[in-house]
Design a protein around this motif. Structure first.
Motif, PDB file in Angstrom:
ATOM      1  N   VAL A 270       0.840  -1.195   0.000  1.00  0.00           N
ATOM      2  CA  VAL A 270       0.000   0.000   0.000  1.00  0.00           C
ATOM      3  C   VAL A 270       0.881   1.253   0.000  1.00  0.00           C
ATOM      4  O   VAL A 270       1.713   1.420   0.897  1.00  0.00           O
ATOM      5  N   PRO A 271       0.722   2.135  -1.000  1.00  0.00           N
ATOM      6  CA  PRO A 271       1.496   3.387  -0.997  1.00  0.00           C
ATOM      7  C   PRO A 271       0.930   4.361   0.040  1.00  0.00           C
ATOM      8  O   PRO A 271      -0.276   4.363   0.297  1.00  0.00           O
ATOM      9  N   LEU A 272       1.793   5.175   0.632  1.00  0.00           N
ATOM     10  CA  LEU A 272       1.299   6.174   1.582  1.00  0.00           C
ATOM     11  C   LEU A 272       0.459   7.224   0.863  1.00  0.00           C
ATOM     12  O   LEU A 272      -0.637   7.558   1.288  1.00  0.00           O
ATOM     13  N   ARG A 273       1.010   7.746  -0.195  1.00  0.00           N
ATOM     14  CA  ARG A 273       0.329   8.751  -1.022  1.00  0.00           C
ATOM     15  C   ARG A 273       0.734   8.490  -2.469  1.00  0.00           C
ATOM     16  O   ARG A 273       1.641   7.747  -2.749  1.00  0.00           O
ATOM     17  N   TYR A 274       0.057   9.168  -3.364  1.00  0.00           N
ATOM     18  CA  TYR A 274       0.416   9.133  -4.782  1.00  0.00           C
ATOM     19  C   TYR A 274       0.237   7.759  -5.402  1.00  0.00           C
ATOM     20  O   TYR A 274       1.189   7.034  -5.622  1.00  0.00           O
ATOM     21  N   GLY A 275      -0.938   7.432  -5.682  1.00  0.00           N
ATOM     22  CA  GLY A 275      -1.197   6.165  -6.340  1.00  0.00           C
ATOM     23  C   GLY A 275      -2.640   5.763  -6.167  1.00  0.00           C
ATOM     24  O   GLY A 275      -3.467   6.522  -5.661  1.00  0.00           O
ATOM     25  N   ARG A 276      -2.905   4.570  -6.600  1.00  0.00           N
ATOM     26  CA  ARG A 276      -4.237   4.004  -6.483  1.00  0.00           C
ATOM     27  C   ARG A 276      -4.382   3.329  -5.128  1.00  0.00           C
ATOM     28  O   ARG A 276      -3.514   2.565  -4.727  1.00  0.00           O
ATOM     29  N   LEU A 277      -5.440   3.599  -4.438  1.00  0.00           N
ATOM     30  CA  LEU A 277      -5.744   2.992  -3.143  1.00  0.00           C
ATOM     31  C   LEU A 277      -4.592   3.163  -2.155  1.00  0.00           C
ATOM     32  O   LEU A 277      -3.900   2.225  -1.785  1.00  0.00           O
ATOM     33  N   THR A 278      -4.419   4.383  -1.702  1.00  0.00           N
ATOM     34  CA  THR A 278      -3.328   4.729  -0.795  1.00  0.00           C
ATOM     35  C   THR A 278      -3.672   4.416   0.659  1.00  0.00           C
ATOM     36  O   THR A 278      -4.825   4.149   1.008  1.00  0.00           O
ATOM     37  N   PHE A 279      -2.666   4.484   1.496  1.00  0.00           N
ATOM     38  CA  PHE A 279      -2.793   4.294   2.944  1.00  0.00           C
ATOM     39  C   PHE A 279      -3.940   5.138   3.488  1.00  0.00           C
ATOM     40  O   PHE A 279      -4.824   4.642   4.168  1.00  0.00           O
ATOM     41  N   GLU A 280      -3.933   6.425   3.160  1.00  0.00           N
ATOM     42  CA  GLU A 280      -4.949   7.338   3.678  1.00  0.00           C
ATOM     43  C   GLU A 280      -6.344   7.010   3.145  1.00  0.00           C
ATOM     44  O   GLU A 280      -7.327   7.074   3.886  1.00  0.00           O
ATOM     45  N   GLN A 281      -6.442   6.630   1.876  1.00  0.00           N
ATOM     46  CA  GLN A 281      -7.745   6.267   1.312  1.00  0.00           C
ATOM     47  C   GLN A 281      -8.314   5.018   1.975  1.00  0.00           C
ATOM     48  O   GLN A 281      -9.512   4.953   2.271  1.00  0.00           O
TER      49      GLN A 281
ATOM     50  N   ASP B 184      -9.497   5.939   5.500  1.00  0.00           N
ATOM     51  CA  ASP B 184     -10.740   6.709   5.440  1.00  0.00           C
ATOM     52  C   ASP B 184     -11.936   5.812   5.131  1.00  0.00           C
ATOM     53  O   ASP B 184     -13.039   6.060   5.613  1.00  0.00           O
ATOM     54  N   ASN B 185     -11.721   4.768   4.354  1.00  0.00           N
ATOM     55  CA  ASN B 185     -12.809   3.857   3.990  1.00  0.00           C
ATOM     56  C   ASN B 185     -13.096   2.797   5.042  1.00  0.00           C
ATOM     57  O   ASN B 185     -14.208   2.292   5.122  1.00  0.00           O
ATOM     58  N   ASP B 186     -12.105   2.418   5.843  1.00  0.00           N
ATOM     59  CA  ASP B 186     -12.304   1.258   6.726  1.00  0.00           C
ATOM     60  C   ASP B 186     -12.484   1.580   8.204  1.00  0.00           C
ATOM     61  O   ASP B 186     -12.701   0.683   9.003  1.00  0.00           O
TER      62      ASP B 186
ATOM     63  N   PHE C 205      -3.432  -0.662  10.742  1.00  0.00           N
ATOM     64  CA  PHE C 205      -3.132   0.208   9.606  1.00  0.00           C
ATOM     65  C   PHE C 205      -2.655  -0.631   8.420  1.00  0.00           C
ATOM     66  O   PHE C 205      -1.891  -1.579   8.586  1.00  0.00           O
ATOM     67  N   PRO C 206      -3.113  -0.295   7.213  1.00  0.00           N
ATOM     68  CA  PRO C 206      -2.833  -1.125   6.034  1.00  0.00           C
ATOM     69  C   PRO C 206      -1.373  -1.100   5.612  1.00  0.00           C
ATOM     70  O   PRO C 206      -0.708  -0.074   5.711  1.00  0.00           O
TER      71      PRO C 206
END
Length: 193
Positions: free
Chosen positions: A106-117, A120-122, A131-132
């Protein structure tokens, strides 16, 4: 370099300041092995890795119980050459013998389905200490516990029964590296026949 990384993607780089910002936003401290990984490989494409979980969640090896996050180095032998836990005979390797797999980190930022996303969803159904870190081909996610650093696999259709994978993020990365070394040996052995 991490042997389970297929390709580093340009434009996905992350700074120590961004990592610190995410830590503050979610009131966590990333394990040093994970910080090092994100600084070098955020958003990188991973190779498909098959592996087994460690034996017992409550029976930590002394090697991992006393592990110091600060002793992680990118040129650690375990990451480059694998950890020779597998038998030398590559003909013994079978993908179906390894029940777990990782397709992406899982990327932290910058990409598809990031850590933050993902967070926020789970957060409505996931323990706030989890944490993912990675995902499999089926869309299930591996999480690390912010208090213990243990890694668990949560199946999307059975989040009430997480599966213990290993004791630390560093060990998780070792498992992925071992899986790649073993699989590449298996594939090479089959090509030679």
């Amino acid at each position: 370099m991490y042997s389970f990384i297929k390709e580093i993607r340009p434009g996905f780089e992350i700074t120590p300041e961004e990592i610190h910002e995410i830590e503050e936003n979610y009131e966590i401290r990333f394990p040093q092995a994970l910080v090092q990984f994100y600084l070098e490989c955020n958003g990188a494409e991973a190779k498909l890795c098959y592996f087994e979980a460690d034996e017992d969640e409550d029976d930590e090896d002394d090697e991992y119980e006393d592990a110091d996050d600060n002793d992680f180095e990118e040129d650690d032998e375990d990451f480059e050459d694998g950890n020779d836990d597998f038998e030398e005979d590559d003909d013994d390797f079978e993908y179906e013998d390894y029940p777990y797999e990782v397709r992406s980190i899982v990327p932290l930022r910058y990409g598809r389905l990031t850590f933050e996303q993902i967070i926020d969803n789970d957060r409505d159904y996931m323990d706030n200490n989890m944490f993912p870190i990675a995902g499999n081909q089926g869309g299930d996610c591996y999480y690390w516990n912010k208090n213990s650093e243990k890694i668990y696999l949560y199946y999307c259709d059975d989040i009430e029964e997480p599966i213990f994978i290993c004791h630390t993020v560093k060990r998780f990365f070792e498992k992925l590296s071992d899986a790649v070394v073993q699989a590449e040996g298996f594939e090479k052995g089959n090509k030679d026949k």
